[in-house]
Design a protein around this motif. Structure first.
Motif, PDB file in Angstrom:
ATOM      1  N   PHE A  35       0.833  -1.198   0.000  1.00  0.00           N
ATOM      2  CA  PHE A  35       0.000   0.000   0.000  1.00  0.00           C
ATOM      3  C   PHE A  35       0.875   1.258   0.000  1.00  0.00           C
ATOM      4  O   PHE A  35       0.611   2.205  -0.746  1.00  0.00           O
ATOM      5  CB  PHE A  35      -0.931  -0.006   1.217  1.00  0.00           C
ATOM      6  N   VAL A  36       1.930   1.255   0.813  1.00  0.00           N
ATOM      7  CA  VAL A  36       2.837   2.410   0.873  1.00  0.00           C
ATOM      8  C   VAL A  36       3.445   2.663  -0.504  1.00  0.00           C
ATOM      9  O   VAL A  36       3.469   3.804  -0.983  1.00  0.00           O
ATOM     10  CB  VAL A  36       3.944   2.199   1.931  1.00  0.00           C
ATOM     11  N   LYS A  37       3.918   1.608  -1.148  1.00  0.00           N
ATOM     12  CA  LYS A  37       4.518   1.765  -2.486  1.00  0.00           C
ATOM     13  C   LYS A  37       3.486   2.299  -3.477  1.00  0.00           C
ATOM     14  O   LYS A  37       3.797   3.162  -4.294  1.00  0.00           O
ATOM     15  CB  LYS A  37       5.080   0.433  -2.963  1.00  0.00           C
ATOM     16  N   ALA A  38       2.272   1.788  -3.390  1.00  0.00           N
ATOM     17  CA  ALA A  38       1.208   2.255  -4.288  1.00  0.00           C
ATOM     18  C   ALA A  38       0.905   3.728  -4.047  1.00  0.00           C
ATOM     19  O   ALA A  38       0.721   4.502  -4.993  1.00  0.00           O
ATOM     20  CB  ALA A  38      -0.047   1.411  -4.098  1.00  0.00           C
ATOM     21  N   MET A  39       0.867   4.123  -2.777  1.00  0.00           N
ATOM     22  CA  MET A  39       0.583   5.523  -2.455  1.00  0.00           C
ATOM     23  C   MET A  39       1.678   6.434  -2.984  1.00  0.00           C
ATOM     24  O   MET A  39       1.402   7.522  -3.477  1.00  0.00           O
ATOM     25  CB  MET A  39       0.425   5.715  -0.943  1.00  0.00           C
ATOM     26  N   ARG A  40       2.901   5.996  -2.872  1.00  0.00           N
ATOM     27  CA  ARG A  40       4.022   6.809  -3.381  1.00  0.00           C
ATOM     28  C   ARG A  40       3.968   6.928  -4.902  1.00  0.00           C
ATOM     29  O   ARG A  40       4.311   7.960  -5.458  1.00  0.00           O
ATOM     30  CB  ARG A  40       5.362   6.207  -2.936  1.00  0.00           C
ATOM     31  N   GLY A  41       3.503   5.882  -5.559  1.00  0.00           N
ATOM     32  CA  GLY A  41       3.449   5.888  -7.018  1.00  0.00           C
ATOM     33  C   GLY A  41       2.190   6.509  -7.592  1.00  0.00           C
ATOM     34  O   GLY A  41       2.143   6.853  -8.767  1.00  0.00           O
ATOM     35  N   GLN A  42       1.156   6.665  -6.774  1.00  0.00           N
ATOM     36  CA  GLN A  42      -0.128   7.148  -7.267  1.00  0.00           C
ATOM     37  C   GLN A  42      -0.535   8.498  -6.665  1.00  0.00           C
ATOM     38  O   GLN A  42      -1.710   8.836  -6.686  1.00  0.00           O
ATOM     39  CB  GLN A  42      -1.231   6.123  -6.947  1.00  0.00           C
TER      40      GLN A  42
END
Length: 118
Positions: A35-42
């Motif tokens: 989720f953290v990676k997705a938030m950083r990418g989105q």
């Protein structure tokens, strides 16, 4: 305080998220890191240009889905509202909701990052 207790204090429905994946706490924690990676990418900037409308909708939809799957309730509810407003071409209202949720989502992401690897 451990990660899951801290997330509960931030409004995350940890019990609901765990239930979705059969109670596997280790898997849930790994998914939180995803989720953290997705938030950083989105990430969506609250001053997005209307010309980027389709990209903003795609990112908001992805965040809504990811946060919903993990029962990250404050983020899920905000992005559900943002999607509703974007679909109704209410860009200013969507930006206002986005401005309110950004500090909350950053706090949740920071919490997960603090506990990464534990």
């Amino acid at each position: 305080m451990d990660l899951l207790e801290e997330l509960k204090g931030l409004g995350v429905d940890v019990d609901g998220g765990l239930k979705r994946i059969g109670g596997n706490e280790a898997l849930y924690k790994r998914l939180l890191n995803t989720f953290v990676k997705a938030m950083r990418g989105q990430q969506i900037s609250p001053d997005f240009d209307p010309a980027d409308f389709e990209e903003v909708k795609e990112k908001a939809h992805a965040i809504k889905g990811t946060s919903g799957n993990l029962s990250i309730t404050p983020v899920f509810e905000a992005y559900s509202k943002i999607m509703e407003l974007l679909r109704a071409d209410q860009l200013q209202e969507a930006k206002e909701v986005l401005l309110k949720i950004i500090p909350v989502q950053e706090e949740i992401v920071a919490c997960i990052e603090r506990h990464a690897g534990q």
